[in-house]
Design a protein around this motif. Structure first.
Motif, PDB file in Angstrom:
ATOM      1  N   ARG A   6       0.935  -1.047  -0.089  1.00 54.70           N
ATOM      2  CA  ARG A   6      -0.047  -0.056  -0.144  1.00 54.70           C
ATOM      3  C   ARG A   6       0.886   1.301   0.034  1.00 54.70           C
ATOM      4  NH1 ARG A   6      -3.373  -2.047   5.226  1.00 54.70           N
ATOM      5  NH2 ARG A   6      -4.345  -3.901   4.091  1.00 54.70           N
ATOM      6  N   SER A   7       0.897   1.911  -1.144  1.00 50.58           N
ATOM      7  CA  SER A   7       1.657   3.255  -1.249  1.00 50.58           C
ATOM      8  C   SER A   7       3.065   3.141  -0.740  1.00 50.58           C
ATOM      9  CB  SER A   7       0.981   4.287  -0.439  1.00 50.58           C
ATOM     10  OG  SER A   7      -0.404   4.347  -0.965  1.00 50.58           O
ATOM     11  N   VAL A   8       3.828   1.995  -1.300  1.00 58.93           N
ATOM     12  CA  VAL A   8       5.153   2.011  -0.700  1.00 58.93           C
ATOM     13  C   VAL A   8       6.329   2.623  -1.264  1.00 58.93           C
ATOM     14  CG1 VAL A   8       6.875  -0.003  -0.309  1.00 58.93           C
ATOM     15  CG2 VAL A   8       4.718  -0.559   0.282  1.00 58.93           C
ATOM     16  N   THR A   9       6.862   3.420  -0.829  1.00 62.11           N
ATOM     17  CA  THR A   9       8.141   4.099  -1.326  1.00 62.11           C
ATOM     18  C   THR A   9       9.349   3.708  -0.595  1.00 62.11           C
ATOM     19  OG1 THR A   9       6.770   5.814  -1.770  1.00 62.11           O
ATOM     20  CG2 THR A   9       9.029   6.145  -1.574  1.00 62.11           C
ATOM     21  N   LYS A  10      10.529   3.298  -1.477  1.00 64.02           N
ATOM     22  CA  LYS A  10      11.962   3.291  -0.829  1.00 64.02           C
ATOM     23  C   LYS A  10      12.763   4.278  -1.430  1.00 64.02           C
ATOM     24  CE  LYS A  10      15.072   1.418   1.438  1.00 64.02           C
ATOM     25  NZ  LYS A  10      15.164   1.676   2.806  1.00 64.02           N
ATOM     26  N   ARG A  11      13.120   5.050  -0.753  1.00 65.01           N
ATOM     27  CA  ARG A  11      14.423   5.991  -1.031  1.00 65.01           C
ATOM     28  C   ARG A  11      15.776   5.616  -0.166  1.00 65.01           C
ATOM     29  NH1 ARG A  11      11.630  10.191   0.869  1.00 65.01           N
ATOM     30  NH2 ARG A  11      10.548  10.469  -1.183  1.00 65.01           N
ATOM     31  N   PHE A  12      16.632   5.323  -0.902  1.00 62.35           N
ATOM     32  CA  PHE A  12      17.915   4.910  -0.283  1.00 62.35           C
ATOM     33  C   PHE A  12      18.928   5.996   0.335  1.00 62.35           C
ATOM     34  CE2 PHE A  12      17.229   0.935  -3.025  1.00 62.35           C
ATOM     35  CZ  PHE A  12      17.305   0.094  -1.889  1.00 62.35           C
ATOM     36  N   ALA A  18      14.239   3.781  -5.451  1.00 61.73           N
ATOM     37  CA  ALA A  18      14.226   2.500  -6.003  1.00 61.73           C
ATOM     38  C   ALA A  18      12.588   2.209  -6.109  1.00 61.73           C
ATOM     39  CB  ALA A  18      14.776   1.517  -5.326  1.00 61.73           C
ATOM     40  N   VAL A  19      11.833   2.632  -5.391  1.00 59.96           N
ATOM     41  CA  VAL A  19      10.243   2.403  -5.249  1.00 59.96           C
ATOM     42  C   VAL A  19       9.507   3.617  -5.007  1.00 59.96           C
ATOM     43  CG1 VAL A  19       8.505   0.999  -4.415  1.00 59.96           C
ATOM     44  CG2 VAL A  19      10.662  -0.162  -4.888  1.00 59.96           C
ATOM     45  N   THR A  44      14.211  -4.946  -5.233  1.00 61.04           N
ATOM     46  CA  THR A  44      14.009  -4.043  -4.151  1.00 61.04           C
ATOM     47  C   THR A  44      12.532  -4.819  -3.417  1.00 61.04           C
ATOM     48  OG1 THR A  44      15.176  -2.438  -4.616  1.00 61.04           O
ATOM     49  CG2 THR A  44      13.986  -1.860  -3.046  1.00 61.04           C
ATOM     50  N   LEU A  45      11.711  -4.639  -4.332  1.00 59.17           N
ATOM     51  CA  LEU A  45      10.242  -4.743  -3.944  1.00 59.17           C
ATOM     52  C   LEU A  45      10.019  -6.442  -3.310  1.00 59.17           C
ATOM     53  CD1 LEU A  45       8.020  -3.928  -7.155  1.00 59.17           C
ATOM     54  CD2 LEU A  45       8.034  -2.811  -4.726  1.00 59.17           C
ATOM     55  N   ILE A 209       4.214  -5.667 -15.326  1.00 57.15           N
ATOM     56  CA  ILE A 209       5.423  -5.033 -15.847  1.00 57.15           C
ATOM     57  C   ILE A 209       5.861  -3.782 -15.211  1.00 57.15           C
ATOM     58  CG2 ILE A 209       6.301  -4.039 -18.250  1.00 57.15           C
ATOM     59  CD1 ILE A 209       4.377  -6.335 -19.656  1.00 57.15           C
ATOM     60  N   LEU A 210       6.950  -3.728 -15.011  1.00 50.64           N
ATOM     61  CA  LEU A 210       7.469  -2.237 -14.162  1.00 50.64           C
ATOM     62  C   LEU A 210       8.530  -1.524 -15.068  1.00 50.64           C
ATOM     63  CD1 LEU A 210       8.324  -4.292 -10.687  1.00 50.64           C
ATOM     64  CD2 LEU A 210       6.580  -2.848 -11.332  1.00 50.64           C
ATOM     65  N   GLU A 211       8.301  -0.323 -14.684  1.00 51.52           N
ATOM     66  CA  GLU A 211       9.189   0.648 -15.379  1.00 51.52           C
ATOM     67  C   GLU A 211       9.979   1.275 -14.067  1.00 51.52           C
ATOM     68  OE1 GLU A 211       7.802   3.791 -18.025  1.00 51.52           O
ATOM     69  OE2 GLU A 211       5.859   2.666 -18.031  1.00 51.52           O
ATOM     70  N   LYS A 212      10.839   2.095 -14.365  1.00 55.38           N
ATOM     71  CA  LYS A 212      11.866   2.658 -13.454  1.00 55.38           C
ATOM     72  C   LYS A 212      11.155   3.028 -12.070  1.00 55.38           C
ATOM     73  CE  LYS A 212      16.119   5.599 -13.348  1.00 55.38           C
ATOM     74  NZ  LYS A 212      16.584   4.325 -12.269  1.00 55.38           N
ATOM     75  N   GLY A 213      11.685   2.973 -11.155  1.00 55.18           N
ATOM     76  CA  GLY A 213      10.913   3.430  -9.650  1.00 55.18           C
ATOM     77  C   GLY A 213       9.701   2.638  -9.518  1.00 55.18           C
ATOM     78  N   ALA A 214       9.799   1.638 -10.140  1.00 52.16           N
ATOM     79  CA  ALA A 214       8.697   0.375  -9.694  1.00 52.16           C
ATOM     80  C   ALA A 214       7.499   0.810 -10.078  1.00 52.16           C
ATOM     81  CB  ALA A 214       8.785  -0.040  -8.299  1.00 52.16           C
ATOM     82  N   LYS A 215       7.087   1.819 -11.129  1.00 49.78           N
ATOM     83  CA  LYS A 215       6.205   2.053 -11.619  1.00 49.78           C
ATOM     84  C   LYS A 215       5.367   1.061 -12.380  1.00 49.78           C
ATOM     85  CE  LYS A 215       4.111   5.918 -14.644  1.00 49.78           C
ATOM     86  NZ  LYS A 215       4.009   5.393 -15.937  1.00 49.78           N
TER      87      LYS A 215
END
Lengths: 293, 228
Positions: A6-12, A18-19, A44-45, A209-215
């Protein structure tokens, strides 16, 4: 055992995202394949599901339980994990590698080893290999051991991170079909990461199917994606724009009741049965098992 | 040879003392180097500090250390403890580098995958990192054991009974046979220590041969580095 992002974001730490605001429902007892180019955030996901990576924001749940509240070591022991290059312990014999997680969970050694031997049967390995070390096995055999280890604690969830990426095409195909057979028998919630779209279509009940940033560029059953690529990116990724997915019969090449099919680039893609030399088709809405694809 | 038979009791006595005094530094260096080597792999800063410290300790001249230690430890100048402590310091200094390299040789992929399947940090150390660092640790320890056995002779200069007595005595009396016999027994003790270590290694690490070639290569590399 459904998994939900649910609305997951990952900033390194270096500020790379990344996500970015990722949401997805991974249904129970189906195979979901996350597919995309390297660097799209798919691994990462996957690693967020067993808390090898924690999200910067957002929630991941397993059967509505927020995994941020579960102790990571305990969580990992109930989730199977199979990775590229098998990740086996080089100093443990095959049988002990398979028994790793049950042993960590305190199962008595004899019992864990007995169960490990059964698992070798399950993944199609000869029990004679049990006392070898991983380095004494072929790449394909090591991956089978990796799968057996992933299954050893009888987890409901199996995470697979490009598990067949490093083996040759023939062995890869064997392993893929072995996985399809296993999944038909075991019905785990499988989350599979790959950059190979054909592998994704072969294995996935749900392909993402994922694009950059796990979009998410598109998600759905392989048939839906093949029939209606949502964007140019998807069309290009699955090869539709190059005519790779558009098959046409070649009249001259027909032998007997078969007709040869070529794709848009002229490569032979397969044959289709055509009794009496005539192509006939009917549209059925029967749901294919991934294994029949 | 005649001299040896006539003085067998003396030589064997010295050899036993020599062996006895060599055990502690080797053991101490092994035990101390494990946490230190592991720590050295936790951050670049720690690694630099620990390895520099090890390098500096090793450059202290042994005689200087023998005579300063009593002041620091409050022991008597002739106490054999001084020699044992001094040699332990040298042994740890060498082992820290070997141990840091040993833990660095453990594949990051294997550590990552063992974490992913559910090893706790503590369990992973004992179950994965230490056993995989083992072969390289052993290679360093073998070098340390030989070095310790040979360095110990210097202890005779400050009156501790070791095989070094035969060197001093033989030199003062211009009697080379005694020196040669001293060397021979030192070598024999070093070989016995080495054989014991190798045997323990075989028993505890039956998997050594099955490890990937990279870690076996680093065993040779570490041995070469430490001896050079």
């Amino acid at each position: 055992m459904s998994i939900e992002f649910r609305s997951v974001t990952k900033r390194f730490a270096d500020e790379t995202v990344a996500v970015d605001d990722f949401s997805l429902l991974i249904p129970s007892r189906k195979t979901t394949v996350l597919v995309g180019s390297s660097g799209c955030g798919k691994t990462t996901l996957l690693r967020m599901i067993n808390r090898m990576v924690d999200p910067s924001s957002g929630v991941i749940t397993i059967d509505d339980e927020d995994i941020a509240t579960v102790e990571p070591v305990a969580l990992r022991r109930r989730i199977g994990y199979v990775m590229q290059n098998s990740g086996l312990l080089p100093h443990r014999k095959v049988v002990d590698n398979v028994a790793t997680v049950p042993l960590l969970n305190g199962v008595p050694k004899a019992e864990a080893r007995e169960r490990a031997l059964e698992l070798l049967d399950t993944v199609g390995l000869d029990r004679a290999l049990a006392d070898r070390y991983p380095s004494q096995l072929s790449g394909g055999q090591q991956q089978r051991v990796g799968v057996a280890r992933g299954l050893a604690a009888d987890p409901n969830i199996l995470l697979m991170d490009e598990p067949f990426g490093a083996v040759d095409p023939i062995v890869r195909s064997e392993l893929q079909h072995e996985l399809i057979r296993l999944q038909r028998e075991l019905g785990k919630t499988v989350v599979f990461v790959t950059h190979d779209i054909d592998e994704a279509f072969l294995l996935g009940d749900q392909v993402v199917i994922l694009e950059k940033g796990a979009k998410i560029a598109q998600q759905g059953h392989p048939r839906e994606i093949l029939a209606n690529p949502a964007t140019e990116f998807v069309a290009s990724f699955i090869g539709a724009d190059r005519g790779k997915r558009r098959l046409a019969p070649v009249a001259a090449a027909a032998t007997g009741d078969d007709v040869l099919l070529v794709d848009g680039t002229g490569y032979a893609a397969g044959v289709i049965s055509a009794p009496g030399g005539k192509l006939a088709y009917s549209i059925s809405d029967k749901t294919d098992q991934a294994g029949d694809a | 040879m005649v001299w040896l038979w006539q003085n067998l009791e003396l030589v064997l006595g010295l050899a036993l003392d020599h062996a006895r005094l060599s055990v502690a530094p080797v053991l101490v260096s092994f035990i101390a180097s494990i946490p230190l080597g592991w720590l050295a792999n936790q951050s670049r800063v720690l690694r630099t500090i620990l390895l520099t410290l090890g390098g500096v300790l090793f450059t202290i001249p042994s005689i200087a250390l023998f005579v300063t230690l009593p002041v620091i430890l409050g022991t008597r100048i002739l106490d054999e403890i001084n020699v044992v402590v001094a040699l332990s310091i040298y042994a740890v200094a060498v082992m820290v580098r070997g141990s840091a390299d040993a833990f660095a040789s453990v594949s990051k992929d294997v550590i990552g995958s063992s974490t992913a399947v559910g090893y706790s940090r503590w369990g992973r150390f004992w179950g994965v990192e230490l056993p995989l660092a083992g072969p390289v640790l052993l290679a360093s320890l073998r070098v340390v054991s030989v070095t310790t056995v040979s360095l110990l002779s210097v202890g005779s200069l400050i009156g501790v009974t070791t095989l070094g007595y035969l060197f001093l005595d033989g030199y003062q009396r211009s009697f080379p046979t005694e020196v040669v016999i001293g060397i021979a027994f030192t070598v024999i003790i070093a070989l016995i220590f080495d054989a014991v270590l190798v045997t323990i290694g075989r028993i505890l690490m039956p998997y050594t041969r099955a490890l990937p070639t990279s870690s076996r290569a680093s065993v040779t590399r570490v041995a070469a580095e430490v001896t050079s």
